[in-house]
Design a protein around this motif. Sequence first.
Motif, PDB file in Angstrom:
ATOM      1  N   ASN A   1       0.856  -1.179   0.000  1.00 24.35           N
ATOM      2  CA  ASN A   1       0.000   0.000   0.000  1.00 24.35           C
ATOM      3  C   ASN A   1       0.895   1.232   0.000  1.00 24.35           C
ATOM      4  O   ASN A   1       2.112   1.111  -0.051  1.00 24.35           O
ATOM      5  CB  ASN A   1      -0.966  -0.003   1.199  1.00 24.35           C
ATOM      6  CG  ASN A   1      -0.255  -0.368   2.487  1.00 24.35           C
ATOM      7  OD1 ASN A   1       0.963  -0.248   2.589  1.00 24.35           O
ATOM      8  ND2 ASN A   1      -0.998  -0.789   3.477  1.00 24.35           N
ATOM      9  N   CYS A   2       0.284   2.421   0.061  1.00 22.59           N
ATOM     10  CA  CYS A   2       1.083   3.648  -0.029  1.00 22.59           C
ATOM     11  C   CYS A   2       2.064   3.708   1.144  1.00 22.59           C
ATOM     12  O   CYS A   2       1.665   3.635   2.304  1.00 22.59           O
ATOM     13  CB  CYS A   2       0.181   4.875  -0.040  1.00 22.59           C
ATOM     14  SG  CYS A   2       1.119   6.423  -0.007  1.00 22.59           S
ATOM     15  N   VAL A   3       3.344   3.825   0.840  1.00 21.72           N
ATOM     16  CA  VAL A   3       4.386   3.812   1.865  1.00 21.72           C
ATOM     17  C   VAL A   3       4.297   5.062   2.749  1.00 21.72           C
ATOM     18  O   VAL A   3       4.761   5.061   3.891  1.00 21.72           O
ATOM     19  CB  VAL A   3       5.781   3.658   1.200  1.00 21.72           C
ATOM     20  CG1 VAL A   3       6.171   4.893   0.405  1.00 21.72           C
ATOM     21  CG2 VAL A   3       6.849   3.319   2.220  1.00 21.72           C
ATOM     22  N   GLU A   4       3.659   6.131   2.250  1.00 22.87           N
ATOM     23  CA  GLU A   4       3.566   7.371   3.021  1.00 22.87           C
ATOM     24  C   GLU A   4       2.330   7.403   3.921  1.00 22.87           C
ATOM     25  O   GLU A   4       2.412   7.754   5.085  1.00 22.87           O
ATOM     26  CB  GLU A   4       3.534   8.589   2.081  1.00 22.87           C
ATOM     27  CG  GLU A   4       4.751   8.714   1.179  1.00 22.87           C
ATOM     28  CD  GLU A   4       5.994   9.237   1.898  1.00 22.87           C
ATOM     29  OE1 GLU A   4       5.973   9.389   3.140  1.00 22.87           O
ATOM     30  OE2 GLU A   4       6.999   9.473   1.206  1.00 22.87           O
ATOM     31  N   CYS A   5       1.142   7.054   3.369  1.00 23.40           N
ATOM     32  CA  CYS A   5      -0.087   7.232   4.148  1.00 23.40           C
ATOM     33  C   CYS A   5      -0.845   5.919   4.386  1.00 23.40           C
ATOM     34  O   CYS A   5      -1.825   5.906   5.129  1.00 23.40           O
ATOM     35  CB  CYS A   5      -1.016   8.240   3.453  1.00 23.40           C
ATOM     36  SG  CYS A   5      -1.828   7.566   1.986  1.00 23.40           S
ATOM     37  N   GLY A   6      -0.406   4.839   3.766  1.00 30.51           N
ATOM     38  CA  GLY A   6      -1.048   3.553   4.005  1.00 30.51           C
ATOM     39  C   GLY A   6      -2.249   3.264   3.118  1.00 30.51           C
ATOM     40  O   GLY A   6      -2.838   2.183   3.214  1.00 30.51           O
TER      41      GLY A   6
ATOM     42  N   VAL B   1       3.496   4.806  -3.872  1.00 31.07           N
ATOM     43  CA  VAL B   1       2.800   5.963  -3.299  1.00 31.07           C
ATOM     44  C   VAL B   1       1.486   6.216  -4.040  1.00 31.07           C
ATOM     45  O   VAL B   1       1.339   5.874  -5.216  1.00 31.07           O
ATOM     46  CB  VAL B   1       3.662   7.254  -3.336  1.00 31.07           C
ATOM     47  CG1 VAL B   1       4.771   7.202  -2.292  1.00 31.07           C
ATOM     48  CG2 VAL B   1       4.254   7.499  -4.717  1.00 31.07           C
ATOM     49  N   CYS B   2       0.521   6.819  -3.299  1.00 29.83           N
ATOM     50  CA  CYS B   2      -0.788   7.123  -3.883  1.00 29.83           C
ATOM     51  C   CYS B   2      -0.764   8.506  -4.536  1.00 29.83           C
ATOM     52  O   CYS B   2       0.220   9.240  -4.428  1.00 29.83           O
ATOM     53  CB  CYS B   2      -1.868   7.038  -2.813  1.00 29.83           C
ATOM     54  SG  CYS B   2      -1.840   8.433  -1.666  1.00 29.83           S
ATOM     55  N   THR B   3      -1.864   8.842  -5.190  1.00 33.23           N
ATOM     56  CA  THR B   3      -1.950  10.117  -5.901  1.00 33.23           C
ATOM     57  C   THR B   3      -1.597  11.287  -4.989  1.00 33.23           C
ATOM     58  O   THR B   3      -0.829  12.172  -5.358  1.00 33.23           O
ATOM     59  CB  THR B   3      -3.394  10.332  -6.431  1.00 33.23           C
ATOM     60  OG1 THR B   3      -3.816   9.114  -7.036  1.00 33.23           O
ATOM     61  CG2 THR B   3      -3.460  11.448  -7.434  1.00 33.23           C
ATOM     62  N   ALA B   4      -2.162  11.284  -3.772  1.00 31.24           N
ATOM     63  CA  ALA B   4      -1.961  12.421  -2.859  1.00 31.24           C
ATOM     64  C   ALA B   4      -0.515  12.519  -2.393  1.00 31.24           C
ATOM     65  O   ALA B   4      -0.023  13.612  -2.104  1.00 31.24           O
ATOM     66  CB  ALA B   4      -2.888  12.280  -1.650  1.00 31.24           C
ATOM     67  N   CYS B   5       0.170  11.390  -2.302  1.00 34.32           N
ATOM     68  CA  CYS B   5       1.531  11.375  -1.739  1.00 34.32           C
ATOM     69  C   CYS B   5       2.624  11.379  -2.803  1.00 34.32           C
ATOM     70  O   CYS B   5       3.818  11.405  -2.470  1.00 34.32           O
ATOM     71  CB  CYS B   5       1.711  10.156  -0.841  1.00 34.32           C
ATOM     72  SG  CYS B   5       0.575  10.106   0.548  1.00 34.32           S
ATOM     73  N   ASP B   6       2.224  11.328  -4.085  1.00 31.41           N
ATOM     74  CA  ASP B   6       3.229  11.256  -5.144  1.00 31.41           C
ATOM     75  C   ASP B   6       3.802  12.636  -5.437  1.00 31.41           C
ATOM     76  O   ASP B   6       3.075  13.566  -5.771  1.00 31.41           O
ATOM     77  CB  ASP B   6       2.588  10.677  -6.425  1.00 31.41           C
ATOM     78  CG  ASP B   6       3.565  10.677  -7.591  1.00 31.41           C
ATOM     79  OD1 ASP B   6       4.781  10.560  -7.333  1.00 31.41           O
ATOM     80  OD2 ASP B   6       3.109  10.796  -8.741  1.00 31.41           O
TER      81      ASP B   6
HETATM   82 ZN   LIG Z   1      -0.459   8.054   0.196  1.00 36.53          ZN
END
Ligand SMILES: [Zn+2]
Length: 246
Positions: free
Chosen positions: A161-166, A182-187
Motif C-alpha cells: 500500500n502507499c508507503v507514506e499514508c497507508g 505511493v498514492c496520488t496524494a503522496c506522489d
Molecule cells: Zn499516500
Amino acid sequence: MAVPTITEAVVLRSFAFGEADRVLHVYSLASGRIGAVAKGVRRTKSRFGGRLEPFSHVELSIHRGRGELGTVTGASLVRSHDAIRIDPYRLQVGLVGLEAMLRLYTDEERNDRAFLALTRFLDALDSQAPQPSRRPALDPLVLSFQLKLLWLEGFLPHLDNCVECGAEQGIVAFSPSAGGAVCTACDHGGIGLSPAGLGGLRALLGSPIADAPALGIDDRASRDALAVVTSSYEHHGGFRLRTLSA
Ligand SMILES: [Zn+2]
C-alpha cells in the motif's frame, strides 16, 4: 602458512593479467565479494583455467595473503552454465545479473541469501527455454532476481500500500526515496506505476526466481518493473547498469 579458504563461488568477471594469469572477481558463499588471481590459467595445460569463466559456479580453494587479491589454488565445477554462454539471448540476460552483483556487492561480506539468489537465477536461466523475442532487460528472471536483491538490501520494503499514508487504493507511482509505492496524494515526482506494473512487481516479488511470471512481451508491466529497478539503483547506489541501457 595459512590454510586456504574453500568456498563455493560464482565468477562475476575475469580479465587477463600478465603473461598467463587471470584476475577474477567472484561472489563467494564464505566471504561475499572477493578478488583473486588464478596463476597460469591461460596456458593450455592449466588444470582449471576453463572452469574460471564468468557464470561458472565453482568450488574454489583460495589462499589469502596480506594483499587485496587472494590466489586460487584449486577449482572444481559445481555448474558450468555453458548454456548461458552459448545462447546470445541468455548471455545478455545473464550479464545484467552479473553486473547487478558487481555494482550492489562491492565488499567482502558474507551474505548467504544474496549468494543463493545468484545461484538460483543462474540455474533457472541455464535450464529454462529462452524467449528470444523479448528484450533481455525485460526478461522476468532477471527482473525477479534484481528485485530480490533490492529487497534483500532494504531498498524495496513496501509495495502493498502507499508507503507514506497507508492507502490501499489509488497507487500511481513508485518513490525511490521512500522505498515504496505511493498514492496520488503522496506522489511528488515518483516513477509512474500502472496497475499492471504494480501487479507485476507484486507477482515477481511473491514468486521464487525460477517461477518468475512472464509479464507479457515488452508490455507496460515489464517496463514499469524495470523502471523501479533502475530508479532504485540510481537513488540508493548512484549507478546505472551498462547492460540495462544496451
Ligand atoms: Zn499516500
